[in-house]
Every structure is written in C-alpha cells, then in structure tokens.
Design a protein around this motif. Structure first.
Motif, short mmCIF file in Angstrom:
data_model
loop_
_atom_site.label_atom_id
_atom_site.label_comp_id
_atom_site.label_asym_id
_atom_site.label_seq_id
_atom_site.Cartn_x
_atom_site.Cartn_y
_atom_site.Cartn_z
N GLN A 47 3.07 -17.08 -0.04
CA GLN A 47 2.22 -17.11 -1.23
C GLN A 47 2.23 -18.49 -1.86
OE1 GLN A 47 2.76 -13.91 -4.03
NE2 GLN A 47 1.90 -15.08 -5.70
N GLY A 77 -5.35 -6.53 12.50
CA GLY A 77 -4.72 -6.09 11.26
C GLY A 77 -3.28 -6.53 11.10
N GLU A 79 -2.19 -9.42 11.29
CA GLU A 79 -2.11 -10.72 10.63
C GLU A 79 -1.88 -10.61 9.13
OE1 GLU A 79 -6.60 -9.95 11.18
OE2 GLU A 79 -4.75 -9.47 12.22
N TYR A 80 -1.98 -9.41 8.58
CA TYR A 80 -1.78 -9.20 7.15
C TYR A 80 -0.46 -8.50 6.83
CZ TYR A 80 -6.71 -10.40 6.89
OH TYR A 80 -7.90 -11.05 6.99
N VAL A 81 0.40 -8.35 7.84
CA VAL A 81 1.60 -7.54 7.66
C VAL A 81 2.83 -8.30 8.19
CG1 VAL A 81 2.71 -5.35 8.25
CG2 VAL A 81 0.25 -5.43 7.96
N LEU A 96 3.03 -5.83 3.28
CA LEU A 96 1.77 -6.56 3.27
C LEU A 96 2.00 -7.98 2.77
CD1 LEU A 96 -0.66 -3.89 1.81
CD2 LEU A 96 -0.50 -4.65 4.18
N THR A 97 1.27 -8.93 3.36
CA THR A 97 1.39 -10.30 2.87
C THR A 97 0.82 -10.35 1.46
OG1 THR A 97 -0.74 -10.91 3.84
CG2 THR A 97 1.23 -11.36 5.17
N SER A 100 -3.09 -10.60 0.34
CA SER A 100 -3.76 -10.35 1.63
C SER A 100 -4.01 -11.64 2.40
CB SER A 100 -5.07 -9.58 1.43
OG SER A 100 -4.80 -8.31 0.91
N PRO A 102 -3.97 -14.00 5.42
CA PRO A 102 -3.86 -13.82 6.86
C PRO A 102 -2.88 -14.83 7.47
CG PRO A 102 -5.89 -14.98 6.33
CD PRO A 102 -5.24 -14.61 5.02
#
Length: 133
Positions: A47, A77, A79-81, A96-97, A100, A102
């Motif tokens: 982040q 999907g 790529e977001y986890v 989850l990132t 969101s 990626p």
C-alpha cells in the motif's frame, strides 16, 4: 491410599493425550498467526509503495515460520490476493491486497527468512505492484 493413587493415575493417563493435543493446536495457531502477521506487513508495504507512485521501491525482511509459505501474484484473480499456504500446499488463509492493488508479476512464493522487494510500476499499461525475492 492405593485407591487414591490409582484414581490419580487414571486421571493423568486420560488427560495426557488431551493436553498434548491442545498444545499441538496452540503451536499450529501460533504458526498461522505469525505467517498472517508477515503477510499483513507485506500488504502494508504494498500500500505504501502504491500510494507513493511509480518508481517507489520498498524492501521488507519477511520471516515465515517453517511449514508455511506466503504466495503473491499470479493471474485469474490471484493478483489481488496474498495467500498463506500450509505444509500440505493448501491455502490456509487469504488476505486481499489493500485498495485492490494488483500484483503485476507471476506467482512468487516466500518461505523462511527472505528479503522481499516491493515496487510500484506500470506493466502493460496497468498500474500496480511487483514483488520479487
């Protein structure tokens, strides 16, 4: 007196497997909590790099308990986890990132102690994060 001793021995014998099982469960929980803590540290760094913008690189030293690993990146999907994987290869927990974001790279698996490079980049016209070990 022998009756009291016999009762005490029966109690000890029946309780020992229960106590051992509880200790093992507690150890497994601590391992899972430690892995999740490291995954959350990585999410915080992702982040920060994302909000700082393209060209930002952050290095995080991650220590994943033995028997566990952390996976990031991928496609469809994934790529977001951020995934926490147990010793059997099953995903035990997913995070989850943040925002969101990626993860724009192939799947990266992190285990043991590793220096992880997190960078904000534009890949194929998509703004996101790359992760490398």
């Amino acid at each position: 007196m022998p009756v009291k001793l016999a009762i005490a021995m029966i109690i000890v014998v029946t309780m020992t497997p229960l106590v051992v099982g509880m200790v093992q469960t507690a150890e497994d929980s601590m391992t899972s909590i430690a892995a999740e803590s490291e995954a959350r540290r990585m999410a915080d760094a992702m982040q920060s790099a994302y909000l700082e913008g393209i060209g930002t690189e952050i290095t995080v030293i991650v220590t994943v308990p033995s028997g566990e690993s952390i996976e990031v990146g991928g496609s469809d999907g994934d790529e977001y986890v951020i995934r926490i994987v147990d010793a059997s290869g099953d995903v035990s927990r997913s995070i989850l990132t943040p925002l969101s974001i990626p993860v724009l790279c192939d799947k990266v698996t992190i285990s043991g102690t590793a220096t992880v490079r997190i960078a904000c980049e534009m890949v194929g016209g998509v703004y996101g994060i790359t992760v490398s070990v």
